[in-house]
Design a protein around this motif. Structure first.
Motif, PDB file in Angstrom:
ATOM      1  N   GLU A   1      15.921 -52.886 -22.193  1.00 25.11           N
ATOM      2  CA  GLU A   1      15.542 -53.004 -20.780  1.00 25.11           C
ATOM      3  C   GLU A   1      16.248 -51.954 -19.926  1.00 25.11           C
ATOM      4  OE1 GLU A   1      16.537 -55.669 -22.649  1.00 25.11           O
ATOM      5  OE2 GLU A   1      14.458 -56.315 -22.979  1.00 25.11           O
ATOM      6  N   GLU A   2      17.419 -51.526 -20.356  1.00 20.31           N
ATOM      7  CA  GLU A   2      18.234 -50.619 -19.529  1.00 20.31           C
ATOM      8  C   GLU A   2      18.264 -49.180 -20.017  1.00 20.31           C
ATOM      9  OE1 GLU A   2      22.104 -52.075 -18.076  1.00 20.31           O
ATOM     10  OE2 GLU A   2      21.680 -53.884 -19.244  1.00 20.31           O
ATOM     11  N   TYR A   3      17.948 -48.936 -21.312  1.00 19.56           N
ATOM     12  CA  TYR A   3      18.200 -47.617 -21.881  1.00 19.56           C
ATOM     13  C   TYR A   3      16.959 -46.995 -22.529  1.00 19.56           C
ATOM     14  CZ  TYR A   3      23.171 -48.084 -21.087  1.00 19.56           C
ATOM     15  OH  TYR A   3      24.400 -48.216 -20.488  1.00 19.56           O
ATOM     16  N   LEU A   4      16.757 -45.735 -22.204  1.00 21.41           N
ATOM     17  CA  LEU A   4      15.825 -44.864 -22.901  1.00 21.41           C
ATOM     18  C   LEU A   4      16.631 -44.075 -23.931  1.00 21.41           C
ATOM     19  CD1 LEU A   4      13.090 -43.208 -23.097  1.00 21.41           C
ATOM     20  CD2 LEU A   4      14.058 -41.735 -21.330  1.00 21.41           C
ATOM     21  N   ILE A   5      16.114 -43.962 -25.154  1.00 21.51           N
ATOM     22  CA  ILE A   5      16.834 -43.289 -26.227  1.00 21.51           C
ATOM     23  C   ILE A   5      16.277 -41.889 -26.449  1.00 21.51           C
ATOM     24  CG2 ILE A   5      17.560 -43.388 -28.638  1.00 21.51           C
ATOM     25  CD1 ILE A   5      18.568 -45.772 -27.148  1.00 21.51           C
TER      26      ILE A   5
END
Length: 221
Positions: free
Chosen positions: A36-40
């Motif tokens: 929900e918080e991080y794009l990789i």
């Protein structure tokens, strides 16, 4: 991007033993991050095992490799959570464009960025590492973390299953000093054998979790 590009294309064409996700991707270095918080952004994704592992956990993943063979095979299995690109990370303009794209995508999705690499930093020269570091600094618009596993100086003389291609054995003291000087905070670091054994090989590796200080960047502008 990589030295021995032909080697890597042949490696990913013929090697059938790279489909299992790494121990590193399952470690506590990644456990605090959520989809929900991080794009990789994964650099050096290779056969894509860790990329698909993250995608199966609903992370949005942008996965990069210099091997056209690896990326072509991975693209055939792309889904809504992961996209693969072949990029030359020794090209400064291409790297800056990549980091710009990733930051804009993170902004639109209201996410932070996690840059993930495994067995990548030791496959590139220090000059390529510096290009990447500069691009991160210039383009960072959201909080950015960097998590990596790589070979170190202590590994140079140890046995290797695959020992016929370029490796750079990283001096971790110099590595940490450089990243700290460029505005990164060390959140976690270790260096040891026993972290990622493979067949008869037990490499000497470093694992590190870093966070880029956006406040420091703002103060310099």
């Amino acid at each position: 991007m990589y030295k021995n590009e032909g080697y890597w294309n042949n490696f990913y064409l013929n090697n059938k033993e790279l489909k299992n996700a790494s121990e590193f991707i399952k470690s506590d270095y990644l456990s605090k991050y959520n989809a929900e918080e991080y794009l990789i952004l994964e650099l050096g994704c290779g056969a894509g095992a860790d990329s698909f592992y993250l995608a199966n956990k609903c992370f949005e993943v942008i996965a990069i490799d210099g091997s056209e063979t690896a990326i072509t095979k991975n693209k055939a299995l792309e889904n809504n959570f992961v996209e693969f690109f072949c990029k030359n990370l020794s090209d400064e303009k291409e790297v800056k464009n990549l980091l710009y794209y990733v930051n804009e995508k993170a902004l639109r999705g209201q996410k932070n960025i996690l840059i993930y690499t495994r067995f990548f930093l030791h496959s590139i020269s220090e000059s390529v590492e510096d290009i990447l570091l500069s691009a991160i600094k210039v383009n960072s618009k959201v909080p950015t973390s960097f998590v990596s596993e790589f070979r170190v100086k202590e590994d140079e003389k140890l046995y290797k299953v695959f020992n016929n291609h370029y490796r750079r054995y990283v001096d971790t003291n110099l590595f940490l000093e450089k990243f700290i000087n460029e505005g990164f905070e060390v959140e976690k670091f270790e260096k040891a054998r026993g972290l990622s054994p493979f067949k008869d090989e037990d490499p000497f590796l470093a694992r590190v979790s870093l966070r880029y200080n956006l406040d420091l960047k703002s103060a310099k502008i």
